[in-house]
Every structure is written in C-alpha cells, then in structure tokens.
Design a protein around this motif. Structure first.
Motif, short mmCIF file in Angstrom:
data_model
loop_
_atom_site.label_atom_id
_atom_site.label_comp_id
_atom_site.label_asym_id
_atom_site.label_seq_id
_atom_site.Cartn_x
_atom_site.Cartn_y
_atom_site.Cartn_z
N ARG A 116 49.89 47.35 50.70
CA ARG A 116 48.99 46.49 49.96
C ARG A 116 47.56 46.69 50.45
NH1 ARG A 116 51.76 40.45 49.91
NH2 ARG A 116 53.75 41.01 48.92
N ASP A 117 46.61 46.39 49.57
CA ASP A 117 45.22 46.36 49.99
C ASP A 117 44.97 45.16 50.89
OD1 ASP A 117 43.96 47.41 46.73
OD2 ASP A 117 44.61 48.59 48.45
N ARG A 118 44.03 45.32 51.78
CA ARG A 118 43.61 44.21 52.61
C ARG A 118 43.10 43.07 51.73
NH1 ARG A 118 38.68 45.44 56.47
NH2 ARG A 118 37.70 45.45 54.39
N GLU A 119 43.49 41.85 52.03
CA GLU A 119 43.14 40.70 51.23
C GLU A 119 42.37 39.69 52.06
OE1 GLU A 119 45.36 37.41 48.33
OE2 GLU A 119 46.47 38.31 50.00
N LEU A 120 41.24 39.26 51.54
CA LEU A 120 40.50 38.18 52.17
C LEU A 120 41.16 36.86 51.81
CD1 LEU A 120 38.06 37.15 53.81
CD2 LEU A 120 36.74 37.17 51.69
N VAL A 121 41.60 36.13 52.81
CA VAL A 121 42.38 34.91 52.59
C VAL A 121 41.48 33.69 52.56
CG1 VAL A 121 44.19 33.43 53.54
CG2 VAL A 121 44.43 35.93 53.62
N ALA A 122 40.60 33.57 53.55
CA ALA A 122 39.78 32.37 53.68
C ALA A 122 38.53 32.70 54.47
CB ALA A 122 40.55 31.24 54.37
N VAL A 123 37.45 32.00 54.19
CA VAL A 123 36.19 32.20 54.88
C VAL A 123 35.50 30.86 55.06
CG1 VAL A 123 34.96 32.69 52.72
CG2 VAL A 123 34.01 33.49 54.89
N ILE A 124 34.83 30.71 56.19
CA ILE A 124 33.98 29.55 56.43
C ILE A 124 32.63 30.07 56.88
CG2 ILE A 124 34.88 29.29 58.80
CD1 ILE A 124 34.43 26.24 58.43
N THR A 125 31.56 29.56 56.28
CA THR A 125 30.21 30.00 56.59
C THR A 125 29.65 29.21 57.76
OG1 THR A 125 29.02 28.46 55.16
CG2 THR A 125 29.90 30.46 54.14
N GLY A 126 28.53 29.72 58.29
CA GLY A 126 27.85 28.98 59.35
C GLY A 126 27.41 27.61 58.91
N GLY A 127 27.20 27.42 57.62
CA GLY A 127 26.85 26.12 57.09
C GLY A 127 28.03 25.22 56.81
N GLY A 128 29.24 25.74 56.98
CA GLY A 128 30.43 24.92 56.85
C GLY A 128 31.14 24.98 55.51
N SER A 129 30.62 25.71 54.55
CA SER A 129 31.31 25.82 53.28
C SER A 129 32.50 26.77 53.40
CB SER A 129 30.36 26.29 52.18
OG SER A 129 29.86 27.59 52.46
N THR A 130 33.50 26.55 52.58
CA THR A 130 34.73 27.33 52.66
C THR A 130 35.10 27.91 51.30
OG1 THR A 130 36.10 25.36 52.28
CG2 THR A 130 35.61 25.96 54.57
N ASN A 131 35.82 29.02 51.33
CA ASN A 131 36.35 29.64 50.13
C ASN A 131 37.72 30.22 50.44
OD1 ASN A 131 34.25 29.69 47.83
ND2 ASN A 131 33.05 30.34 49.62
N TYR A 132 38.56 30.28 49.41
CA TYR A 132 39.93 30.73 49.58
C TYR A 132 40.33 31.66 48.46
CZ TYR A 132 40.13 26.68 52.66
OH TYR A 132 39.89 25.76 53.66
N ALA A 133 41.24 32.57 48.78
CA ALA A 133 41.87 33.36 47.75
C ALA A 133 42.70 32.46 46.85
CB ALA A 133 42.77 34.43 48.37
N ASP A 134 42.77 32.81 45.56
CA ASP A 134 43.54 31.99 44.63
C ASP A 134 45.00 31.84 45.08
OD1 ASP A 134 41.89 33.20 41.60
OD2 ASP A 134 41.35 31.60 42.99
N SER A 135 45.53 32.85 45.72
CA SER A 135 46.93 32.84 46.11
C SER A 135 47.25 31.81 47.18
CB SER A 135 47.36 34.22 46.59
OG SER A 135 46.57 34.65 47.68
N VAL A 136 46.24 31.29 47.89
CA VAL A 136 46.50 30.35 48.97
C VAL A 136 45.83 29.00 48.76
CG1 VAL A 136 46.73 32.28 50.57
CG2 VAL A 136 44.56 31.04 50.44
N LYS A 137 45.09 28.83 47.69
CA LYS A 137 44.41 27.56 47.45
C LYS A 137 45.42 26.42 47.39
CE LYS A 137 40.28 29.20 45.04
NZ LYS A 137 39.56 29.27 43.74
N GLY A 138 45.08 25.34 48.06
CA GLY A 138 45.95 24.19 48.11
C GLY A 138 47.00 24.26 49.18
N ARG A 139 47.18 25.42 49.80
CA ARG A 139 48.20 25.58 50.84
C ARG A 139 47.59 25.89 52.21
NH1 ARG A 139 51.62 29.59 50.73
NH2 ARG A 139 50.28 31.03 49.52
N PHE A 140 46.47 26.59 52.23
CA PHE A 140 45.82 26.98 53.48
C PHE A 140 44.51 26.21 53.63
CE2 PHE A 140 47.55 31.61 53.96
CZ PHE A 140 48.84 31.15 53.78
N ALA A 141 44.11 25.97 54.86
CA ALA A 141 42.84 25.32 55.14
C ALA A 141 42.21 25.95 56.37
CB ALA A 141 43.03 23.82 55.36
N ILE A 142 40.95 26.34 56.26
CA ILE A 142 40.22 26.93 57.36
C ILE A 142 39.26 25.90 57.94
CG2 ILE A 142 38.41 27.90 55.87
CD1 ILE A 142 38.34 30.34 57.78
N SER A 143 39.10 25.91 59.24
CA SER A 143 38.19 25.00 59.90
C SER A 143 37.69 25.63 61.19
CB SER A 143 38.87 23.65 60.21
OG SER A 143 39.97 23.83 61.08
#
Length: 120
Positions: A43-70
């Motif tokens: 499989r291709d490498r997949e970006l799962v989750a990211v948190i910025t220095g300002g604290g905003s977060t983003n998630y891959a559609d495949s993990v939304k609602g199941r994963f949380a980054i902090s």
C-alpha cells in the motif's frame, strides 16, 4: 538534532483500542506540525492524523471518529488514541515532526515506527 521514539503498538482484536505515543528529544525552534503516517506492504503510505503547532487537527477519512491526536503543551509528546480498530488499520505507524530550526530551515524528522496488528 531531533529524535522521535514511538511506543504503544501491539496486537489487538477488532473493536479494541490502543494508544500510541511519540516522544521527541533534542533542540527544536518551532514545530510546524506533528502527525502519524502508516505503512503496509503493498500500500501507499497514508497520512492518518496531523496536529499543527496552533493545535488544529486533521484526519484521514478512514479514521475519522475513531482516532484522536493530541499533544502536550510543548508538543514534545504526541499521542494517537485509536478505538474501534479494524483489520485494515494494521500497519506500521510512524510519527513525524515538521519543524524549523533556529536559522528557519525546514527539517522533517521520523520515528522508527511501531507495529499495530488488528486480528481476531
């Protein structure tokens, strides 16, 4: 010079939960963002989750609602809470840090990876 060390992977049954940790050490002038990729052979490498220095977060559609980054206040420790795990979540998970050094040069660092296996 920055080192990232991941931990928390393991073998879990479908529907189970894991918490991954990424601890950074070294000199960091500014963190642009930190996050988690995952890699499975074939499989291709997949970006799962990211948190910025300002604290905003983003998630891959495949993990939304199941994963949380902090992260902690200094963003020297970043976590990935994973729940309702599925077999397709099986992968090596890599922590990364996108940063600037004191000369404003962009540096990207990677951890060595931690294996997550979801299987009955």
């Amino acid at each position: 010079q920055v080192q990232l060390v991941e931990s928390g992977g393991g073998l879990v049954q479908p529907g189970g939960s894991l918490r991954l940790s990424c601890v950074a050490s070294g000199t960091i002038f500014r963190i642009n963002d930190m996050g988690w990729y995952r890699q499975t052979p074939g499989r291709d490498r997949e970006l799962v989750a990211v948190i910025t220095g300002g604290g905003s977060t983003n998630y891959a559609d495949s993990v939304k609602g199941r994963f949380a980054i902090s992260g902690d206040n200094a963003m020297m420790s970043v976590y990935l809470e994973m729940s309702s795990l599925k077999p397709e979540d099986t992968a090596v998970y890599f922590c990364y840090m996108d940063s600037r050094d004191s000369g404003w040069t962009r540096d990207v660092y990677w951890g060595q990876g931690t294996q997550v296996t979801v299987s009955s």
